[in-house]
Design an enzyme around this catalytic site. Sequence first.
Site, PDB file in Angstrom:
ATOM      1  CE  LYS A 289      32.291   3.620   7.263  1.00 48.93           C
ATOM      2  NZ  LYS A 289      32.168   4.892   6.985  1.00 48.93           N
ATOM      3  NE  ARG A 363      34.553  13.090  14.253  1.00 47.30           N
ATOM      4  CZ  ARG A 363      33.465  13.345  13.494  1.00 47.30           C
ATOM      5  NH1 ARG A 363      32.918  14.269  14.005  1.00 47.30           N
ATOM      6  NH2 ARG A 363      33.247  13.029  12.294  1.00 47.30           N
TER       7      ARG A 363
END
Length: 508
Positions: A289, A363
């Site tokens: 990130k 996920r």
Amino acid sequence: MESKMEFSTKPIVEFSIKQGAPDKQRCACVVVGVLEGGKLSGAAKILDTASKHILSDLIARGDMSGKLASTLMLHNVPNTACERVLLVGLGKPSELDNKASLKILRATFAALNATPAKDALVYLIEGEAGKDAAWVIKQAVLTAAEMAFRADGLKSKPSKAATLKRVTFATLDKPTAALQVTLDQSSAIAHGMALTKTLGNLPGNVCTPTYLAKQAHAIAKAHKAVKTTVLEEKDMQKLGMGSLLSVTRGSEEPAKLITLEYHGTDKKQKPIVLVGKGITFDTGGISLKPGADMDEMKYDMCGAASVLGTIKAIAEMGLKINVVGVIPSCDNMPSGTATKPGDIVTSMAGLTIEILNTDAEGRLILCDALTYSKKFNPDTVIDIATLTGACVIALGHVASGLFSNEDKLAKELLQAGEQAHDRAWQLPLWDDYQPLLDSNFADMQNIGGRAGGTITAACFLSRFTKDYRWAHLDIAGTAWKSGKEKGATGRPVPLLTQYLINRAAANK
């Protein structure tokens, strides 16, 4: 690092309800309402008569107009037993909606907290601060608890605890048994939210997967109806959780799969399973990130924290329902052993996944937890996750994103969110989006591109939930605040607890 910010089982503020005349009450402060135009509420009229019209004289002089959320603190009001009287503006009755009610309550507790008052008697629930007394009590409890909450426990000199310790909701008529139940449930929700916020605010070097597991054990120790089990990485390997374990490969912290089983009714009744994403810090892994605001990725375990807070709340209520919390927890870190973009892993369901972006890791841990949830023979499964930045773009910081494979379940959750003022908004889960997850090399890929990112993330999860009714809450925009008010919000504990309260009532 040992945390000083341990959550306490002792309530921050104690709440009660009673009947009584406001002029006879011995307390630090009595709170009564004034409608716009200077009309006094029922409780305010009694104080006005007892004090030989001190209140109406102040209104006549223009010191209090009754404008929405205005306040005026009075001291030593004649012929009353209290130390202070707080007048709160209720605005126009025709304009009294939920938003106005919340403004009134925030103004009330802000004014109370600005005084040395340790206790207060609040006459605002008889159709004055809101048309529904139960709703007003619930929001008043959550507002008071929110204002008393402190998030600076790791400072060398934490701020002083809130002075206000006891709040009594007072009525002129005898309060109903239903209002007492609402008050007790609201207090429990406030305690659950405090735990959720505390865990969310803790830094990643304190709140590790191991730390979350300890908090789950603490809940079980405090409540006999809760049983906690923690699976280690070797256990997950035996179960074939290759997707979950791919996320933790780059971290020194051992992953945990935490389950909390709450038995509030006959064990034959199928449970509702709550699955909470517990990434205790998310760097993005190899798909690193940007550095700006990366510190806020300590909040990537707020789904897990909300499950812990909800279990704590319903256990405190003694809610007659069976609920299981499933928390997959790990760090997502870059290192020489970390999963790489392009790697293919096999999930517990036997489906293979091409990992195109290691920052789409939520996920990957949830899909194995959702498969694991089948062992509990669930009535319903709801996962809660700070899953996608795309949800923040779609809905901002007001509503959580909601997806479901059953419209009836979606409506039940939406209704609970409205009741609790912890709202969600349903997005489509159409098959048209599924091809975006097609892979040339595996059964699926873990991202579907920029377009509809929050929807394709839900589509990914839906592939692992075909054996039961399921809903997904994306709380990326609602689990915490940034800027000057930075901190965890405790959402969606109010929504989840209200849903469970509704389900328990329906099961009677």
